[in-house]
Structures are given as structure tokens and as C-alpha cells.
Design an enzyme around this catalytic site. Structure first.
Site, short mmCIF file in Angstrom:
data_model
loop_
_atom_site.label_atom_id
_atom_site.label_comp_id
_atom_site.label_asym_id
_atom_site.label_seq_id
_atom_site.Cartn_x
_atom_site.Cartn_y
_atom_site.Cartn_z
N LYS A 202 -26.33 -12.17 3.97
CA LYS A 202 -26.47 -13.69 4.18
C LYS A 202 -26.25 -14.55 2.93
O LYS A 202 -25.81 -15.49 2.92
CB LYS A 202 -27.53 -14.10 4.90
CG LYS A 202 -27.23 -13.96 6.70
CD LYS A 202 -28.74 -14.10 6.85
CE LYS A 202 -30.22 -14.06 6.37
NZ LYS A 202 -30.77 -13.36 6.46
N ARG B 87 -36.15 -19.12 10.32
CA ARG B 87 -36.43 -17.82 10.71
C ARG B 87 -37.24 -18.26 12.18
O ARG B 87 -37.74 -16.90 12.51
CB ARG B 87 -37.39 -17.09 9.60
CG ARG B 87 -36.42 -16.78 8.67
CD ARG B 87 -37.20 -16.39 7.71
NE ARG B 87 -36.63 -15.15 7.00
CZ ARG B 87 -36.19 -14.75 6.08
NH1 ARG B 87 -35.50 -15.21 5.28
NH2 ARG B 87 -35.74 -13.35 5.86
N ARG C 177 -37.22 -4.58 -4.75
CA ARG C 177 -37.90 -5.47 -4.05
C ARG C 177 -39.23 -4.97 -2.85
O ARG C 177 -39.13 -3.35 -2.17
CB ARG C 177 -37.18 -6.69 -3.06
CG ARG C 177 -36.88 -7.46 -3.37
CD ARG C 177 -35.76 -8.05 -3.04
NE ARG C 177 -36.22 -8.86 -1.53
CZ ARG C 177 -35.69 -9.57 -0.74
NH1 ARG C 177 -34.66 -10.29 -0.69
NH2 ARG C 177 -36.47 -9.72 0.52
N ARG D 88 -39.90 -6.14 9.05
CA ARG D 88 -38.85 -7.15 9.13
C ARG D 88 -38.64 -7.60 10.30
O ARG D 88 -38.17 -8.36 10.64
CB ARG D 88 -38.44 -6.80 7.36
CG ARG D 88 -39.29 -7.78 5.87
CD ARG D 88 -38.65 -7.12 4.72
NE ARG D 88 -37.47 -7.85 4.37
CZ ARG D 88 -36.59 -7.61 3.40
NH1 ARG D 88 -36.66 -6.48 3.37
NH2 ARG D 88 -35.37 -8.39 3.32
N ARG E 71 -31.21 -0.41 -1.64
CA ARG E 71 -30.80 -1.83 -2.52
C ARG E 71 -32.48 -2.40 -3.84
O ARG E 71 -33.17 -1.70 -3.72
CB ARG E 71 -31.15 -3.16 -1.55
CG ARG E 71 -30.93 -4.50 -2.35
CD ARG E 71 -30.47 -5.55 -1.41
NE ARG E 71 -32.19 -5.99 -0.84
CZ ARG E 71 -32.50 -7.13 0.33
NH1 ARG E 71 -31.11 -7.94 0.72
NH2 ARG E 71 -33.48 -7.67 0.79
P1 AMP Z 1 -35.07 -12.89 2.14
O1 AMP Z 1 -35.44 -13.40 0.37
O2 AMP Z 1 -34.93 -14.22 3.08
O3 AMP Z 1 -35.30 -11.54 2.74
O4 AMP Z 1 -37.58 -13.49 1.73
C1 AMP Z 1 -38.62 -12.67 2.00
C2 AMP Z 1 -39.17 -13.69 2.29
O5 AMP Z 1 -39.82 -14.50 1.86
C3 AMP Z 1 -39.41 -12.91 3.69
O6 AMP Z 1 -39.88 -11.45 4.56
C4 AMP Z 1 -40.63 -13.98 4.03
O7 AMP Z 1 -42.18 -13.36 3.73
C5 AMP Z 1 -40.62 -14.95 2.96
N1 AMP Z 1 -39.37 -16.31 3.42
C6 AMP Z 1 -38.24 -16.84 2.96
N2 AMP Z 1 -37.83 -17.26 4.25
C7 AMP Z 1 -38.23 -17.30 5.16
C8 AMP Z 1 -39.00 -18.30 6.48
N3 AMP Z 1 -37.73 -19.58 6.34
N4 AMP Z 1 -39.72 -18.41 6.62
C9 AMP Z 1 -40.55 -17.71 6.34
N5 AMP Z 1 -40.57 -16.56 5.82
C10 AMP Z 1 -39.93 -16.38 4.96
#
Ligand code: AMP
Length: 214
Positions: free
Chosen positions: A13, A88, A158, A169, A127
Site C-alpha cells: 500500500k 483499520r 522495524r 499484525r 524488509r
Molecule cells: P503501518 O506503517 O501502516 O504498518 O503502521 C504501523 C503501526 O502503526 C500499526 O501496526 C499500528 O500500531 C499503528 N497504526 C497505523 N495506522 C493505524 C490505524 N489507522 N489505526 C490504528 N493503528 C495504526
């Protein structure tokens, strides 16, 4: 155009969102990027979010709603935005709909990136991510330097790309995010499924084709 990108972690994404945002001349809003920057800077937002993020859990909806509203109301988002990983949970989908309405905006499409779990685990465990520009890399090691996007940064693994957090996740996606797909189906959104397996160019072509952008 305002477009939501849905799909499990590691589906691409972020990368495709960046390409689409550049193509449409609108910003990409990624709550994960905003939160990681806040964690790195040690702001109150970062301190609140860090533990949940490290475990692979979601941060509270109220925190996300605040980030989402501020980003969508910014002048840079006047022509639209690509929302990457912003929705989410179903309360977040409700909140986004209300925010867009209050700003006089519409949701033009929801793109669902589809990919099987085995491929996701393989991608995420290999990654690394640039600390400065947040770009993901595959096949490059932690400690290497990234000079993309006019910045110099170090590649890191990460915390939430460690095996336990990846599993968490995936479970969070199945339990809390996949209901958002039904939410959009029943709320009249233009929901488009994109096969996310293939080269970056192939997936981009499918995405642009689905949106009718040539
Ligand atoms: P991402 O970079 O999109 O994979 O997000 C990394 C982490 O940030 C996720 O695993 C959540 O802990 C938090 N996070 C990001 N976006 C959201 C969201 N819309 N709702 C809740 N937690 C989020």
C-alpha cells in the site's frame, strides 16, 4: 480524488500509494509514518503510541481520528489525498466518512490490495525501512544507507517486522481490519480489488487501470 488503500501489512500500500499520490498530485497520508516520526521525536503522541506499535497492536481510534482530521483539513489536501493504512477499524471508517462530509469532500474509491499470508510473512521478514524517508527495501541489510528522496537515512528493521509482531499484525488485520471491507461494501463505496502479487510496475498498472487513469 480521495482514495483509501486497504489491505494487510506488507501488501504494498505504501509504495503504490506513493506512486498514485505523485500521479494525481495529491499528498499520501499514512498514519503509520506519522506515528513512527512521533515515536522517533519522542513527542507525547509517540510516547502514547509506541508500546502498541512495537507489539503489532493498533493504537486507539481517537488518536488516529486526530491525525486523520488534521491531515485532511490541511491546504495541501484540498484536491484530495491517498489514505494509506488510515482506516483499520469500522469506527475509523465511520469517523473518516464524517470528517469528509464535514469538509465537503467525497470518498472516490477504496482499493483493496489482495495477497496471500505466506507471501506477506516472506516480504515483511526480509524488509528494512529507511529511518529518514520511511521507504521500504527488500534484500538490503540494517545499517546500510538510503539516499532516496533528497535525504540520507539509515536502514533499520522495524520492531513490528520481527516474527512475533508480524503474526500479531496479521491477526489484528483479520479480526479488526477485514470487517472494514464489508463496511465499505454495505455503505455504497466504490470498492476495487487489486491483485497485489507481481512487480511494482505490474501492480501499479492494475491500480491505475482500475481507477480509469491512463
Ligand atoms: P503501518 O506503517 O501502516 O504498518 O503502521 C504501523 C503501526 O502503526 C500499526 O501496526 C499500528 O500500531 C499503528 N497504526 C497505523 N495506522 C493505524 C490505524 N489507522 N489505526 C490504528 N493503528 C495504526
Amino acid at each position: 480524488m480521495n482514495i483509501v488503500l486497504l489491505g494487510p501489512p506488507g501488501a504494498g500500500k505504501g509504495t503504490q500509494g506513493e506512486r498514485l499520490a505523485a500521479r494525481l498530485g495529491v499528498p499520501k497520508i499514512a498514519t503509520g509514518d506519522v506515528l513512527r516520526a512521533a515515536v522517533k521525536d519522542g513527542t507525547p503522541l509517540g510516547l502514547e503510541a509506541k508500546a502498541a506499535m512495537d507489539r503489532g497492536d493498533l493504537v486507539p481510534d481517537a488518536v488516529i481520528m486526530g491525525i486523520m482530521k488534521e491531515a485532511l483539513a490541511a491546504p495541501t489536501a484540498a484536491k484530495g489525498a491517498i489514505l494509506d493504512g488510515v482506516v483499520r477499524t469500522t469506527p475509523q471508517a465511520d469517523g473518516l466518512a464524517a470528517t469528509l462530509t464535514s469538509l465537503g469532500k467525497n470518498l472516490d474509491a477504496v482499493l483493496l490490495f489482495e495477497i496471500d499470508e505466506e507471501e506477506l510473512v516472506r516480504r515483511l521478514s526480509g524488509r528494512t525501512t529507511c529511518e529518514a524517508c520511511q521507504r521500504p527495501f527488500f534484500g538490503r541489510q540494517p545499517g546500510e544507507t538510503c539516499t532516496e528522496g533528497g535525504m540520507t537515512g539509515t536502514l533499520v528493521r522495524r520492531k513490528d517486522d520481527e516474527p512475533d509482531a508480524i503474526r500479531k499484525r496479521m491477526q489484528v488485520y483479520r479480526d479488526q481490519t477485514s470487517p472494514v471491507i464489508d463496511w465499505y461494501s454495505t455503505h455504497g463505496a466504490k470498492l476495487v480489488r487489486i491483485d497485489a502479487i507481481g512487480s511494482l510496475d505490474e501492480v501499479e498498472a492494475r491500480m491505475l487501470g482500475a481507477l480509469g487513469i491512463s
